[in-house]
Enzyme design. Sequence first.
Site, mmCIF file in Angstrom:
data_model
loop_
_atom_site.group_PDB
_atom_site.id
_atom_site.type_symbol
_atom_site.label_atom_id
_atom_site.label_comp_id
_atom_site.label_asym_id
_atom_site.label_seq_id
_atom_site.Cartn_x
_atom_site.Cartn_y
_atom_site.Cartn_z
ATOM 1 N N ASP A 30 42.049 68.820 39.920
ATOM 2 C CA ASP A 30 43.116 68.490 40.863
ATOM 3 C C ASP A 30 43.392 69.692 41.750
ATOM 4 O OD1 ASP A 30 44.220 69.807 38.533
ATOM 5 O OD2 ASP A 30 46.222 69.331 39.286
ATOM 6 N N GLU A 94 46.570 70.199 36.360
ATOM 7 C CA GLU A 94 46.973 71.603 36.215
ATOM 8 C C GLU A 94 48.039 71.990 37.238
ATOM 9 O OE1 GLU A 94 47.065 75.939 36.741
ATOM 10 O OE2 GLU A 94 46.510 74.434 38.241
#
Length: 381
Positions: A30, A94
Amino acid sequence: LVETAGHPIVYGEKIVNPALPTVLVYGHYDVQPPDPLNLWTTPPFEPVIREGVIYARGSCDDKGQVYMHIKAFEILCAQGNLPCNIKFMIEGEEEVGSDHLGTFVKENKARLKADVILISDTAIISLDHPSITVGLRGLSYMEVEVTGPNRDLHSGVYGGAVANPINVLSRMIASLHDENGKVTIPGFYDDVIELSPSERAELNKAPFELSEYKKDLDIADVAGEKGYTTLERTGIRPTLDANGIWGGYTGEGAKTVLPSKAHAKISMRLVPNQSPARITALFTSHFQSLAPSTVKVKVTAHHGGEPAVTPTDSAAYQAASRAFEQVWGKVPIPTRDGGSIPIVALFKKELGLDSVLMGFGLDSDAIHSPNEHYGVRNFLL
């Protein structure tokens, strides 16, 4: 793909011999939002290479660095040269706190059994000065909302008689620091571990040129907590920053309104021994206490993460250090990074494993900003 309550986790492993050491490689796919899009020279999700640099969102943080390990793994397998067992765990949350990865780790301890965790999600000082990160700051991320009247008002008819939420919010945020750059939240520094003079001196041995730092950022001077160097301010001291602020009319031209609401996002970077949960509670209580009776305040906690310090005397760190020395011809410098990787502390707590933070980016790679980039040379290291 391992499904979670959020984004899936990418997992893979190759066990050469159970008797050999096992390295668990962690990374994330991400990325931060690409906004503002108009400041990108080329589209953020269409990678291009210009002058030896890869431009794209995630090129450095963290897709490019994860991909380095995948390609190295591929080469070693093709050559029949893999010297240890390898496990990959690549997550998709994250940047928003790794909430569901924490659940996955707790439920899959046997699957994730390893001897060390390898993470490339940090930076080196420069291509001339290799370094390995040994400390990360924690994080507490908040959002605040200040509400005044029940609707936007005409600023001529009501201005001066009704509290303006933007004005109030601005004063509240300004009061969160004193004239010396210290955070004014009561209890904020209670658990901070102060480094000794010798430890601070060692930290400041890292190559750093203040004039180049200011030139790169196009600023006349640096700012921060009084009594500390720039390296100390970004590595061993906690901070509080407004990450965004908005309210009222922000479109083209003029619209004379007294806004009903004002909002801000505020993040606090934390150092050992600070607890994100405690700092979140302290911030919430203090910020609400700052509000005058003319407005209502809502405080929302988004996500947080624990700070972490990794040992430099472990076999894994020493192996990483030797690898850097083999490539650069010089011993890497241990550094403390200003950013946060919340999962590092969780790995230690749940798996009992230390992480080697072997990053290859540069502070100038514009991660989280328009035109994020990553050097081809860095990738090939």
